[in-house]
Design a protein around this motif. Sequence first.
Motif, mmCIF file in Angstrom:
data_model
loop_
_atom_site.group_PDB
_atom_site.id
_atom_site.type_symbol
_atom_site.label_atom_id
_atom_site.label_comp_id
_atom_site.label_asym_id
_atom_site.label_seq_id
_atom_site.Cartn_x
_atom_site.Cartn_y
_atom_site.Cartn_z
ATOM 1 N N ILE A 43 17.031 -70.007 4.704
ATOM 2 C CA ILE A 43 17.875 -70.946 3.971
ATOM 3 C C ILE A 43 17.070 -71.540 2.820
ATOM 4 N N GLY A 44 17.691 -71.595 1.638
ATOM 5 C CA GLY A 44 16.989 -72.045 0.458
ATOM 6 C C GLY A 44 17.584 -73.288 -0.166
ATOM 7 N N PRO A 45 17.068 -73.661 -1.341
ATOM 8 C CA PRO A 45 17.490 -74.908 -1.989
ATOM 9 C C PRO A 45 18.838 -74.816 -2.686
ATOM 10 N N HIS A 46 19.293 -73.595 -3.008
ATOM 11 C CA HIS A 46 20.545 -73.415 -3.716
ATOM 12 C C HIS A 46 21.321 -72.255 -3.092
ATOM 13 N N PRO A 47 22.641 -72.270 -3.162
ATOM 14 C CA PRO A 47 23.414 -71.126 -2.660
ATOM 15 C C PRO A 47 23.050 -69.855 -3.428
ATOM 16 N N LYS A 48 22.938 -68.736 -2.700
ATOM 17 C CA LYS A 48 22.645 -67.452 -3.320
ATOM 18 C C LYS A 48 23.596 -66.396 -2.768
ATOM 19 N N GLU A 49 24.144 -65.595 -3.662
ATOM 20 C CA GLU A 49 25.020 -64.512 -3.228
ATOM 21 C C GLU A 49 24.240 -63.285 -2.794
ATOM 22 N N GLY A 50 23.027 -63.150 -3.250
ATOM 23 C CA GLY A 50 22.233 -61.971 -2.924
ATOM 24 C C GLY A 50 22.470 -60.843 -3.908
ATOM 25 N N HIS A 51 21.866 -59.703 -3.641
ATOM 26 C CA HIS A 51 21.961 -58.552 -4.538
ATOM 27 C C HIS A 51 23.277 -57.806 -4.341
ATOM 28 N N LYS A 52 23.635 -57.030 -5.336
ATOM 29 C CA LYS A 52 24.852 -56.227 -5.238
ATOM 30 C C LYS A 52 24.645 -55.078 -4.253
ATOM 31 N N ASN A 53 25.759 -54.620 -3.685
ATOM 32 C CA ASN A 53 25.710 -53.492 -2.746
ATOM 33 C C ASN A 53 25.493 -52.173 -3.473
ATOM 34 N N PRO A 54 25.027 -51.131 -2.730
ATOM 35 C CA PRO A 54 24.627 -51.152 -1.321
ATOM 36 C C PRO A 54 23.335 -51.939 -1.107
ATOM 37 N N GLY A 55 23.348 -52.716 -0.014
ATOM 38 C CA GLY A 55 22.203 -53.582 0.277
ATOM 39 C C GLY A 55 21.373 -53.153 1.454
ATOM 40 N N MET A 56 21.875 -52.153 2.232
ATOM 41 C CA MET A 56 21.118 -51.719 3.402
ATOM 42 C C MET A 56 21.497 -50.295 3.751
ATOM 43 N N ILE A 57 20.501 -49.482 4.085
ATOM 44 C CA ILE A 57 20.763 -48.107 4.497
ATOM 45 C C ILE A 57 19.904 -47.769 5.715
ATOM 46 N N ASN A 58 20.487 -46.925 6.568
ATOM 47 C CA ASN A 58 19.788 -46.447 7.767
ATOM 48 C C ASN A 58 19.116 -45.126 7.420
ATOM 49 N N LEU A 59 17.797 -45.095 7.528
ATOM 50 C CA LEU A 59 17.038 -43.899 7.171
ATOM 51 C C LEU A 59 16.802 -42.968 8.358
ATOM 52 N N GLY A 60 17.182 -43.437 9.549
ATOM 53 C CA GLY A 60 16.935 -42.644 10.741
ATOM 54 C C GLY A 60 15.636 -43.007 11.426
ATOM 55 N N TYR A 61 14.654 -43.402 10.666
ATOM 56 C CA TYR A 61 13.357 -43.825 11.205
ATOM 57 C C TYR A 61 13.097 -45.297 10.889
ATOM 58 N N GLY A 62 14.115 -45.969 10.406
ATOM 59 C CA GLY A 62 14.004 -47.366 10.017
ATOM 60 C C GLY A 62 15.129 -47.714 9.058
ATOM 61 N N PHE A 63 15.099 -48.920 8.547
ATOM 62 C CA PHE A 63 16.124 -49.386 7.618
ATOM 63 C C PHE A 63 15.466 -49.831 6.321
ATOM 64 N N LEU A 64 16.199 -49.636 5.221
ATOM 65 C CA LEU A 64 15.770 -50.152 3.933
ATOM 66 C C LEU A 64 16.835 -51.141 3.485
ATOM 67 N N ASN A 65 16.425 -52.383 3.230
ATOM 68 C CA ASN A 65 17.421 -53.377 2.841
ATOM 69 C C ASN A 65 16.947 -54.184 1.649
#
Length: 299
Positions: A43-65
């Motif tokens: 949680i931060g000092p100001h509201p944040k929407e975050g980055h545009k999608n795609p924001g997360m992918i399943n690589l099979g051996y881990g995740f990249l987000n």
Amino acid sequence: MIEITGLRLRNPAMLAAGIMGTTGASLIRVAKEGAGAVVTKSIGPHPKEGHKNPGMINLGYGFLNAMGLPNPSYPDFSYELAVAKKDAGVPVIASIFGGNAEEFTTVAEGLADAEPDAFELNVSCPHAQGYGASIGCDACAVEGITAAVSDMTDLPVWVKLTPNVTDIVSIGEAAQRGGADAIVAINTVRGMVIDIHSGYPVLGNVFGGLSGEAVKPVAIKCVYDLHSALEIPIIGVGGISGWEDAVEMMMAGASAVQIGSAVYDGMDVFRNVADGIESFMLQKGWSPGDIVGLAHRRE
């Protein structure tokens, strides 16, 4: 039952920040699934929407987000934190972030009325410009931020470190000098994926943070090095999906562990890890203290 920074945990398997920690209800759910403690979304000092999608992918051996620290900011999150505190039945740690010491203390003060059990300082997110690892690579900044929050609260202060540095021990030592009660290691490792058919990076933010089983050896080494140098407890995180992973992390020097990406495969991971550790200790006739740092004593 274990104790870390004055907090009593029924087991050493905690929920990591950023996973199932956006609402009070989700934190309570994780606690009821067997977690020894839960950590909120950062949680931060100001509201944040975050980055545009795609924001997360399943690589099979881990995740990249690359979520980009989306959050409602502290005034709106105080209610969710209070809900979790009321019914979770386990310690609730508030993960907070900011761009400087003043912003960190503003968020900590703003959440104080909801009575978290500790603060975890996120100086390690690898993909939020101006926050996280952008300041967590600077030992002076980490020391100053840690000192500022430690000075304004009597609650335990944990500092979550980035592995994306040349020397994580120097950053851990800076946090310790600043008054940190514990170190959390590690956050995700910077990485990216490119679609070979289009030539475009897959993530909307181009790069992100790698988590899951692929980063466990990195986390083990970081925890091992930090345990050799620091006098405060270390909470290990990165690639833990079973009790064997947790025991390995504890042998490297972690007093407790956090679990994040493995929740993807089922919420029973907390109970399974906790039960597995307990069975292992009974089989060996060991206590948690016999496991923590064992690899150092085997040198």
